[in-house]
Design an enzyme around this catalytic site. Structure first.
Site, PDB file in Angstrom:
ATOM      1  N   ILE A  13     -24.528  15.281   4.501  1.00 23.41           N
ATOM      2  CA  ILE A  13     -24.830  13.736   4.342  1.00 23.41           C
ATOM      3  C   ILE A  13     -25.749  13.847   4.208  1.00 23.41           C
ATOM      4  O   ILE A  13     -26.693  13.185   3.445  1.00 23.41           O
ATOM      5  CB  ILE A  13     -24.511  13.222   5.980  1.00 23.41           C
ATOM      6  CG1 ILE A  13     -22.679  13.552   6.670  1.00 23.41           C
ATOM      7  CG2 ILE A  13     -24.659  11.961   5.574  1.00 23.41           C
ATOM      8  CD1 ILE A  13     -22.534  12.680   7.419  1.00 23.41           C
ATOM      9  N   SER A  37     -25.677  25.478   5.824  1.00 25.84           N
ATOM     10  CA  SER A  37     -25.889  25.187   4.202  1.00 25.84           C
ATOM     11  C   SER A  37     -26.966  26.196   3.676  1.00 25.84           C
ATOM     12  O   SER A  37     -27.210  27.264   4.667  1.00 25.84           O
ATOM     13  CB  SER A  37     -27.403  23.575   4.953  1.00 25.84           C
ATOM     14  OG  SER A  37     -28.513  24.346   5.535  1.00 25.84           O
ATOM     15  N   ASP A  59     -37.169  25.742  12.191  1.00 31.25           N
ATOM     16  CA  ASP A  59     -35.691  25.286  13.374  1.00 31.25           C
ATOM     17  C   ASP A  59     -36.483  24.401  13.473  1.00 31.25           C
ATOM     18  O   ASP A  59     -37.538  25.137  14.594  1.00 31.25           O
ATOM     19  CB  ASP A  59     -35.510  27.055  14.090  1.00 31.25           C
ATOM     20  CG  ASP A  59     -34.396  27.016  14.553  1.00 31.25           C
ATOM     21  OD1 ASP A  59     -34.360  25.576  14.933  1.00 31.25           O
ATOM     22  OD2 ASP A  59     -33.527  27.719  14.734  1.00 31.25           O
ATOM     23  N   SER A 125     -22.476   8.550  16.238  1.00 30.74           N
ATOM     24  CA  SER A 125     -21.432   8.822  15.596  1.00 30.74           C
ATOM     25  C   SER A 125     -20.008   7.767  16.777  1.00 30.74           C
ATOM     26  O   SER A 125     -20.259   7.325  17.769  1.00 30.74           O
ATOM     27  CB  SER A 125     -20.627  10.385  16.131  1.00 30.74           C
ATOM     28  OG  SER A 125     -19.686  10.592  15.491  1.00 30.74           O
ATOM     29  N   TYR A 150     -20.760  17.413  21.967  1.00 29.09           N
ATOM     30  CA  TYR A 150     -20.925  17.248  21.041  1.00 29.09           C
ATOM     31  C   TYR A 150     -21.126  16.035  21.179  1.00 29.09           C
ATOM     32  O   TYR A 150     -21.952  14.819  20.967  1.00 29.09           O
ATOM     33  CB  TYR A 150     -19.708  17.390  19.487  1.00 29.09           C
ATOM     34  CG  TYR A 150     -20.348  16.766  18.416  1.00 29.09           C
ATOM     35  CD1 TYR A 150     -21.894  16.987  17.666  1.00 29.09           C
ATOM     36  CD2 TYR A 150     -19.825  15.909  18.278  1.00 29.09           C
ATOM     37  CE1 TYR A 150     -21.751  16.067  16.207  1.00 29.09           C
ATOM     38  CE2 TYR A 150     -19.716  14.834  17.482  1.00 29.09           C
ATOM     39  CZ  TYR A 150     -20.751  14.845  16.698  1.00 29.09           C
ATOM     40  OH  TYR A 150     -21.425  13.886  15.239  1.00 29.09           O
ATOM     41  N   LYS A 154     -24.498  12.372  20.961  1.00 29.74           N
ATOM     42  CA  LYS A 154     -24.481  11.457  20.651  1.00 29.74           C
ATOM     43  C   LYS A 154     -25.003  10.282  20.649  1.00 29.74           C
ATOM     44  O   LYS A 154     -25.860   9.848  20.913  1.00 29.74           O
ATOM     45  CB  LYS A 154     -23.599  11.462  19.008  1.00 29.74           C
ATOM     46  CG  LYS A 154     -22.964  12.467  17.925  1.00 29.74           C
ATOM     47  CD  LYS A 154     -24.670  12.494  17.324  1.00 29.74           C
ATOM     48  CE  LYS A 154     -24.474  13.462  16.140  1.00 29.74           C
ATOM     49  NZ  LYS A 154     -25.380  13.495  15.292  1.00 29.74           N
TER      50      LYS A 154
END
Ligand code: UFG
Length: 335
Positions: A13, A37, A59, A125, A150, A154
């Protein structure tokens, strides 16, 4: 020209958002540690936009490096994508997820506060709603206990940001994404899952490409149109554009409160079987699949009520499911 820090700017994204930011005339600085990535994405972004964003291999867990970055770079806003995102892995490694997703968020906000950077966009999310009691899901639907570490990052992330906006000059918008799919029309950037894909669309495209033998459809006894689970699949470029609009809202002082949340989806739910039918139609490829047991932790159905995003942000998803799936396939063909 406004300078925007994009963390995780080489990810799925993030990279699409960097392209849209540059297209809109923003100067982009990317922080990415390449954990999920590759550096080649930087060249791909450059070839799409004819402009190379600044890149910092930092990082965000390295607090000193983050402090140094903010000392040396005056940014007008931050779009924060960098995070670990595999639901299953988060169950195995909760502390890594809390350190990586929560620890780094705290460092970022501390540095923003210290350096008077006041505009923050957060990748949230629809997972915060769990299985919502009513569909479509509005922003007012209750936030439920998270199903995974996870998902919890969020939920807690939003709370940390909200608390911070109360005691600082930071204004923030959390965008609650539904299911992002697809790839840039140039087919130069897209999703790059490492190993066996956990998400539906990369598994579909890899199966069609012959990399995977067969797609397993998790669950055919859900109380839905055809028994398979329903999601709101949103094209990643539509999603990227929502970030530019949300950022501009903050930069132009158009936000109504210091912390706002918006659902970012199409407003339309599609079952797994509908996704497969659409994929087969637009690509002309036949997909091998079988129906198997439900996947643990999956919900039955989630799709967004996007009224508030439509009216407040003036944003609306434009791409159809067919277009998104075709773009995902074109991207797969380049890999
Ligand atoms: N599915 C299959 N077979 C597969 C993969 C997925 O049938 O091989 C099904 C899932 O069971 C689900 C649907 O396809 O019904 C979508 O699954 P994804 O894994 O693509 O997406 P999820 O909705 O499960 O997960 C997404 C994000 C998460 C986020 C979650 C919260 O990927 O990061 O939404 O809603 F936490």
């Amino acid at each position: 020209m406004k300078k925007i820090l994009v963390t995780g700017g080489l990810g799925f994204i993030g990279s699409h958002t960097v392209v849209e930011l540059q297209n809109e005339g923003f100067e982009v600085l990317i922080i990415d540690n390449l954990s999920n990535s590759t550096i080649e994405v930087l060249d791909k972004i450059t070839s799409i936009t004819n402009k190379k964003p600044s890149y910092f291999n930092i990082d965000l867990k390295d607090k000193v490096a983050v402090q140094q970055f903010f000392k040396e770079n005056n940014v007008d806003g931050v779009i924060h994508f960098a995070a670990s995102k595999a639901v299953g892995e988060s169950v195995e490694k909760p502390l890594e997820y809390y350190e990586n997703n929560i620890g780094t968020l705290v460092y970022l906000l501390q540095e923003m506060k210290a350096n008077k950077v006041s505009n923050f966009i957060f990748s949230s999310s629809c997972t915060v709603y769990g299985q919502a009691d009513e569909l479509p899901i509005t922003e007012n639907a209750p936030v439920k206990p998270a199903e995974s570490p996870y998902g919890n990052t969020k939920k807690i992330g939003e709370e940390i940001i909200k608390d911070t906006t109360k005691i600082s000059k930071i204004n923030a918008i959390a965008l609650r994404y539904f299911n992002p799919i697809g790839a840039h029309e140039s087919a130069k950037i897209g999703e790059l899952p490492i190993g066996v894909p956990q998400n539906l669309i990369p598994f579909v495209t890899q199966t069609a490409a012959g990399i995977r033998k067969e797609l397993s459809i998790f669950g055919s006894d859900y109380p839905t149109i055809d028994g398979t689970a329903v999601r709101d699949y949103i094209h990643v470029v539509d999603l990227a554009k929502a970030h530019i609009i949300a950022l501009s809202r903050l930069l132009n002082y158009k936000n109504k409160t210091s912390f706002e949340v918006f659902n970012i989806g199409t407003g339309k739910g599609n079952s797994v079987l509908e996704v497969i039918q659409s994929f087969e139609k637009v690509t002309g490829k036949k997909l091998n699949y079988k129906l198997v047991e439900r996947r643990e932790g999956d919900i039955t159905a989630a799709y967004a009520d996007t009224t508030i995003a439509n009216t407040e942000l003036g944003w609306k998803a434009e791409c159809t499911l067919d277009e998104a799936l075709l773009s995902a396939w074109k991207w797969q063909e380049t890999l």
